[in-house]
Design a protein around this motif. Structure first.
Motif, PDB file in Angstrom:
ATOM      1  N   ARG A  80       0.863  -1.180   0.000  1.00 14.54           N
ATOM      2  CA  ARG A  80       0.000   0.000   0.000  1.00 14.54           C
ATOM      3  C   ARG A  80       0.904   1.236   0.000  1.00 14.54           C
ATOM      4  O   ARG A  80       1.992   1.202   0.584  1.00 14.54           O
ATOM      5  N   THR A 155     -10.257  -8.389  -3.361  1.00 24.28           N
ATOM      6  CA  THR A 155     -10.212  -8.035  -1.932  1.00 24.28           C
ATOM      7  C   THR A 155     -11.186  -8.928  -1.178  1.00 24.28           C
ATOM      8  O   THR A 155     -12.285  -9.199  -1.660  1.00 24.28           O
ATOM      9  N   ILE A 156     -10.756  -9.393  -0.005  1.00 24.50           N
ATOM     10  CA  ILE A 156     -11.661 -10.286   0.762  1.00 24.50           C
ATOM     11  C   ILE A 156     -12.868  -9.504   1.271  1.00 24.50           C
ATOM     12  O   ILE A 156     -13.885 -10.093   1.616  1.00 24.50           O
ATOM     13  N   ASP A 157     -12.772  -8.160   1.279  1.00 29.51           N
ATOM     14  CA  ASP A 157     -13.885  -7.358   1.824  1.00 29.51           C
ATOM     15  C   ASP A 157     -15.133  -7.412   0.953  1.00 29.51           C
ATOM     16  O   ASP A 157     -16.220  -7.086   1.430  1.00 29.51           O
ATOM     17  N   MET A 199     -12.643  -9.707   9.610  1.00 29.45           N
ATOM     18  CA  MET A 199     -12.241  -8.559   8.806  1.00 29.45           C
ATOM     19  C   MET A 199     -13.394  -8.101   7.911  1.00 29.45           C
ATOM     20  O   MET A 199     -14.479  -8.661   7.930  1.00 29.45           O
ATOM     21  N   GLY A 200     -13.114  -7.041   7.158  1.00 26.20           N
ATOM     22  CA  GLY A 200     -14.116  -6.506   6.242  1.00 26.20           C
ATOM     23  C   GLY A 200     -13.967  -5.015   6.053  1.00 26.20           C
ATOM     24  O   GLY A 200     -14.696  -4.394   5.309  1.00 26.20           O
ATOM     25  N   ASN A 201     -12.954  -4.458   6.779  1.00 24.30           N
ATOM     26  CA  ASN A 201     -12.736  -3.003   6.701  1.00 24.30           C
ATOM     27  C   ASN A 201     -14.038  -2.301   7.123  1.00 24.30           C
ATOM     28  O   ASN A 201     -14.560  -2.597   8.185  1.00 24.30           O
ATOM     29  N   GLU A 254     -15.197  -6.216  12.046  1.00 17.79           N
ATOM     30  CA  GLU A 254     -14.213  -5.298  12.657  1.00 17.79           C
ATOM     31  C   GLU A 254     -14.648  -3.842  12.508  1.00 17.79           C
ATOM     32  O   GLU A 254     -14.355  -2.996  13.354  1.00 17.79           O
ATOM     33  N   TYR A 296      -6.043 -11.959  10.138  1.00 19.57           N
ATOM     34  CA  TYR A 296      -5.389 -12.236   8.847  1.00 19.57           C
ATOM     35  C   TYR A 296      -5.539 -13.684   8.405  1.00 19.57           C
ATOM     36  O   TYR A 296      -5.262 -14.012   7.249  1.00 19.57           O
ATOM     37  N   ARG A 299      -7.350 -14.421   5.240  1.00 20.67           N
ATOM     38  CA  ARG A 299      -6.731 -14.195   3.916  1.00 20.67           C
ATOM     39  C   ARG A 299      -5.772 -15.317   3.526  1.00 20.67           C
ATOM     40  O   ARG A 299      -5.214 -15.316   2.434  1.00 20.67           O
TER      41      ARG A 299
END
Ligand code: F6P
Length: 376
Positions: A80, A155-157, A199-201, A254, A296, A299
């Motif tokens: 990033r 993206t996993i999101d 996760m998921g932002n 999250e 994590y 992922r």
């Protein structure tokens, strides 16, 4: 046939299936003509915007891609670059931030020119697409012509607009459901309550689908405030205790920590459950509650068949787009199980794609009695 040189990179959070996408782009280009040259840039945008003597792989042999389809993560690395986003409100030196952004963009533009790339394929999320769009716009401003941009949603999101599903989401869902099942074994043995953070932002897709597919007692989604209102969550736990549930599982996205403005929401809920006078175990003692985080691990591991199939379809379509003379920035997506092309600027404008109040999965969750108002 005009020989082309295409750049490929993976960017943002790694997603299982990214390797299959890179492999499909590579093979799709070579299937069209072995003369096309492919440049794989390491570490995401850091490679495209870095010193080129260390950051790229030129036209590697097919054998170098052998077996990567079965590996999680991304074999060319990702990364990033925060400076490609606007400086945060608490940035100590916005001018330095802006200088760094211009430097990064200029180096990437020059690299694209020096390598005479006709297109760049990026497998990543909307943040990565936004960064690439900035670089492409700077390229057009400097050279008066466009470099093609082709996005592949990874993206996993699962929160990218313009596609129904993103590469990596299915594997992450299977990983989190597996974690929930493992957790269930131990809390069933002890008649406990478990909160499982996933996760998921800013989105709740992983939490919502895990709660449904994994048979959770209830869930907490950033898009649905009633689900992370602690008194309402306690009411749902009390109802389960009244029905003599042997154990209780709560799947927490999250993002609810941010949505609620309370970074310690999970811990606060755990303490509220254990301190509730009504919520008691069969011996009349406080209900032991354990807070767990998948983090994590969602992922990791080899990509699911679904993700590799999706990645192969979208990667192949990205290769065909890169070989065309079209230069407008686009993203390949999936709608009604058909590969579609979305305007990349629209994708960035409308992302992240969040759960809407009328979404069918929310209705299913309610009917399964895991929604926000269930008193079963
Ligand atoms: O965007 C994918 C994601 O896994 C999010 O779900 C998570 O919040 C974020 O990446 C973590 O970012 P990083 O890998 O940079 O710590």
């Amino acid at each position: 046939m005009t020989r082309k040189r295409i750049g490929i990179l993976t960017s943002g959070g790694d997603a299982p299936g990214m390797n299959a996408a890179v492999r499909a782009v590579f093979r799709g280009l070579k299937a069209h003509s072995p003369d096309h040259e492919i440049m794989l840039f390491r570490e995401g945008l850091n490679g495209l915007a870095g010193r080129l003597d260390v950051n790229y792989l030129v036209d590697i042999e097919r054998r170098s891609l052998r077996d990567i389809i079965n590996r999680g993560g991304t074999f060319i690395g990702t990364g990033r670059i925060p400076e490609l986003k606007p400086p945060p409100a608490d940035c100590a030196d916005p001018e330095a931030w802006e200088r760094r952004r211009r430097e990064i963009t200029d180096v990437a533009v020059i690299n694209i020119r020096q390598f005479a790339l006709s297109s760049v394929v990026v497998v990543g999320g909307d943040g990565s697409f936004k960064g690439l769009l900035q670089i492409a716009q700077a390229y057009a401003a400097r050279y008066g012509e466009q470099v093609g941009l082709v996005g592949v949603p990874g993206t996993i999101d699962n929160d990218i607009w313009g596609t129904e599903v993103c590469i990596g989401f299915d594997t992450a869902l299977n990983n989190t459901v597996e974690c929930l099942r493992k957790l269930r074994d131990t809390i069933d043995s002890h008649r406990r309550c478990a909160i499982l953070e996933v996760m998921g932002n800013t989105s709740g897709w992983i939490a919502l689908t895990t709660a449904i597919a994994g048979g959770a007692t209830t869930m907490m989604l950033p898009e649905v405030p009633e689900t992370f209102d602690i008194p309402k969550v306690l009411a749902r736990v009390r109802a389960a205790v009244r029905l003599n549930y042997r154990y209780i599982t709560i799947v927490m996205a999250e993002g609810v920590r941010t949505a609620s403005g309370n970074p310690r929401l999970g811990e606060e809920l755990r303490d509220a459950i254990e301190g509730d006078p009504v919520i008691r175990d069969i011996q009349g003692r406080p209900l032991e509650t354990r807070l767990n985080t998948v983090g994590y691990l969602a992922r990791g591991g080899h990509p699911s068949a679904f993700d590799n199939l999706l990645a192969s379809r979208l990667g192949d379509a990205a290769a065909r787009r890169a070989l065309s003379d079209e230069r407008a920035p686009v993203m390949m997506g999936l709608k009604n199980n058909q590969v579609v092309v979305a305007d990349l600027e629209a994708v960035v404008r409308h992302s992240p794609r969040l759960i809407t109040p009328d979404h069918e999965l929310l209705r299913v969750a309610d009917h399964l009695l895991i929604g926000p108002e269930q008193q079963f």
